[in-house]
Design a protein around this motif. Structure first.
Motif, short mmCIF file in Angstrom:
data_model
loop_
_atom_site.label_atom_id
_atom_site.label_comp_id
_atom_site.label_asym_id
_atom_site.label_seq_id
_atom_site.Cartn_x
_atom_site.Cartn_y
_atom_site.Cartn_z
N ASP A 147 -27.60 50.68 48.67
CA ASP A 147 -28.73 49.27 47.40
C ASP A 147 -29.59 50.94 46.44
O ASP A 147 -29.90 50.15 46.23
CB ASP A 147 -29.57 48.22 47.98
CG ASP A 147 -30.26 49.03 49.11
OD1 ASP A 147 -30.12 49.98 49.57
OD2 ASP A 147 -30.72 48.13 49.59
N HIS A 398 -26.90 46.52 43.95
CA HIS A 398 -26.17 45.68 44.44
C HIS A 398 -25.34 46.00 45.63
O HIS A 398 -24.29 45.03 45.79
CB HIS A 398 -26.73 44.57 44.10
CG HIS A 398 -26.98 44.67 42.90
ND1 HIS A 398 -28.53 43.63 43.18
CD2 HIS A 398 -27.74 45.12 41.80
CE1 HIS A 398 -29.46 43.55 42.12
NE2 HIS A 398 -28.87 44.39 41.62
N GLN A 399 -24.98 47.65 45.56
CA GLN A 399 -23.98 47.46 46.54
C GLN A 399 -22.20 47.08 46.50
O GLN A 399 -21.01 47.08 46.85
CB GLN A 399 -23.85 46.93 48.12
CG GLN A 399 -25.09 47.40 48.93
CD GLN A 399 -25.21 46.93 50.28
OE1 GLN A 399 -24.76 45.80 50.42
NE2 GLN A 399 -26.29 47.50 50.66
N MET A 435 -26.32 41.92 50.95
CA MET A 435 -26.61 43.29 51.23
C MET A 435 -26.85 42.81 52.73
O MET A 435 -26.74 42.05 53.92
CB MET A 435 -27.56 43.35 50.21
CG MET A 435 -27.21 43.10 49.14
SD MET A 435 -28.29 44.35 47.80
CE MET A 435 -29.95 44.32 48.49
#
Length: 572
Positions: A147, A398-399, A435
């Motif tokens: 992240d 936000h991955q 996440m």
């Protein structure tokens, strides 16, 4: 690399009387502020940083440690300076939660986590394939999108580090100050220079800061890590409220496009949101402003106690007005104009789905399961991107992962092919909005599993809520310890792994969030004393609370608004 200790644009040069006014009277014990107390080190971390710059360990890694093996590594290099090159020892396998809290030496494996610095830059498919090859050859096919928009590998042996670095260098990537008390990798808008609705392209600013100030000794001995976020996109896609410094694109009514400046954010065990300085930063002066702010942190940051050394603690004591005064008077030697606040345009900040580019092509955002991709799939992404007419990929805070420059008539082909390797352009609400940090699998600070747990929970919850409208999705952030690498305090439902009443489980945070269309201001999650949930009970708990929200929701009320007005009994 420059030998200068301080850049001319940021050297404090105000008169002594003015500087004494800024500092204020000394009270109690020294806090290790270089500009106030001098540079005498007050703890071992400060001692080893002064004894030898963290960047210098590179030569020992190449010439000695990679040839003589793990046991040859000096302790201050192993648990300190090697972080300046993105290397952390990972948790030894088989050590359960009862071992967490022991010393680095007791917890560490003989393998490393290697963090690759990306700085929000767009990756070419050549770079993607290079990273994938490194993952397969040196990291047992591990590859996570973090992240912080970085790539994280595991199982790296010290003997393989020189070739790993050579391969990165050959394609313009590196691991410089990816960890340590340094300017860490930047968050940058993943659609910089691409999106049709962009206010300003932050790419030139990111590149200028990297070129002028990264890998420079003047900023490699900070009190703690320093996190930067830069965006020109109106979705506010870099989590600007929780970084040490953020430049957020705005339009000044007279001066045109530039940046709104935010200072002093951070989460962990003492969360605090950044504050606006109220200034407008012109694009051509933004790099100098960055240098001025990080110089303030270097010179005035608290170094005596590690848990009080982040910039957010200095901002809490000074406030934005004083911080602005010091920045202007001591470091920039000029005033900055007042400026407007950045506001969200209401589009999702994760960029998942199909979107328009400025040039008529499309970019497509995909959700990996909590950022876990793997080397083989990363190589496959490059193949599929090229088949859709693209040679560029970007990562998000936000991955998530974006494929840029997609031919409009090949979007469906790309979406279907990426779904075949577990990357969804139209994911279920929990796959999209969950996440997770690294967790106990590799992290020495963690108490609980996170990545594998998150995958199981996502699958369960997306089945439970299939066909149930969740707009916007309920964000679920899972963290293995209290340090909030997965931003638990800013999620609708945040889960903090820790020891609770003699058992390991999750403390619940509810109703957090960052500024967006549905939330004017960022807010920290609410905790309920004594409320905890086990890994096994997690899907049932989330199901119960979300359905209670849906039953009691008033109009278009958000989850965070419902939490703010509800009694604690609704959260059990």
């Amino acid at each position: 690399m420059s030998d200068d200790s301080t850049p001319t644009t940021t050297t404090p040069s105000a008169a002594p009387a003015a500087r004494e006014h800024v500092r204020g009277p000394r009270k109690g014990r020294p806090n290790g502020q270089w500009a106030v107390d001098g540079k005498s080190p007050l703890n071992h971390n400060e001692e080893y940083k002064q004894e030898d710059d963290g960047l210098s360990v590179r030569r020992r890694i190449l010439d000695t440690y990679s040839k003589e093996g793990f046991d040859s590594i000096a302790p201050d290099d192993l648990f300190g300076r090697m972080r300046w090159w993105g290397l952390y020892t990972q948790r030894a396998q088989g050590l359960d939660s009862s071992h967490t809290g022991k010393s680095d030496a007791e917890l560490s494996d003989t393998y490393f986590m290697q963090r690759i610095r990306v700085d929000g830059q767009i990756l070419s498919t050549e770079q993607v394939r290079t990273i994938a090859g490194i993952s397969r050859d040196f990291a047992r096919n591990t590859l996570d999108i973090t992240d912080r928009q970085n790539i994280q590998l595991h199982w790296v042996a010290i003997e393989d580090v020189p070739e790993l670095w050579d391969r990165l260098d050959a394609v313009g990537l590196n691991t410089i100050t990816a960890c340590g008390d340094t300017p860490r990798g930047f968050l940058g808008s993943p659609v910089a220079g691409i999106a049709a609705d962009e206010i300003i392209d932050p790419t030139p600013l990111i590149e200028e800061i990297r070129e002028r100030f990264i890998n420079e000794p003047q900023f490699t001995n900070l009190p703690r890590k320093f996190k930067t976020a830069i965006t020109g996109h109106p979705s506010l896609d870099v989590c600007h409220e929780i970084n040490d410094i953020s430049f957020v694109g705005v339009r000044h009514p007279e001066l045109g496009a530039g940046y709104d400046l935010w200072i002093g954010g951070g989460l962990s065990t003492a969360p605090r949101f950044a504050e606006r300085l109220g200034v407008f930063v012109r694009p051509e002066e933004a790099a100098d402003v960055w240098a001025g702010v990080i110089s303030i942190f270097r010179d005035y940051g608290y170094r005596r106690l590690r848990n009080k050394a982040r910039l957010k603690f200095l901002m809490a004591d000074w406030g934005p007005e004083k911080f602005r005064q010091v920045l202007q008077d001591e470091y920039l030697h000029r005033e900055l104009p007042d400026g407007p606040a950045a506001t969200s345009n209401g589009t999702p900040a994760d960029h998942v789905g199909v979107h328009d580019q400025k040039d008529g092509r499309k970019y497509v955002g995909f959700a990996a399961t909590v950022g876990r991709v793997g080397g083989d799939n990363f190589a496959r992404i490059a193949d599929l991107a090229e088949a859709a007419g693209s040679h560029r990929v970007s990562l998000t805070p936000h991955q998530k992962l974006l494929v840029l420059d997609v031919d409009p008539d090949k979007v469906d082909q790309l979406v279907e092919a990426m779904a075949g390797i577990g990357l969804q352009a139209d994911p279920g609400p929990f796959r999209r909005a969950t996440m997770a940090c690294t967790g106990i699998e590799y992290c020495k600070l963690a108490f609980v599993e996170t990545k594998g747990l998150a995958a199981r929970v996502i699958e369960d919850l997306d089945q439970r809520f299939d066909g149930v409208p969740l707009d916007p999705p309920i964000s679920l952030n899972i963290n293995g310890c209290p340090n909030s690498c997965a931003r638990i305090q800013t999620a609708d439902i945040g889960l903090k792994g820790q020891l609770l009443g003699g058992e390991f489980g999750f403390q619940i945070h509810l109703g957090g969030g960052l500024a967006s269309k549905d939330r004017e201001e960022a807010g920290l999650g609410r905790t309920v004393r004594g409320l905890k949930v086990s890994s096994e009970d997690l899907p049932g708990y989330v199901d119960r609370v979300v359905r209670r929200f849906l039953d009691q929701r008033q109009g278009e009320e958000t989850f965070s608004a419902w939490v703010a007005r509800s009694d604690e009994k609704e959260f059990v």
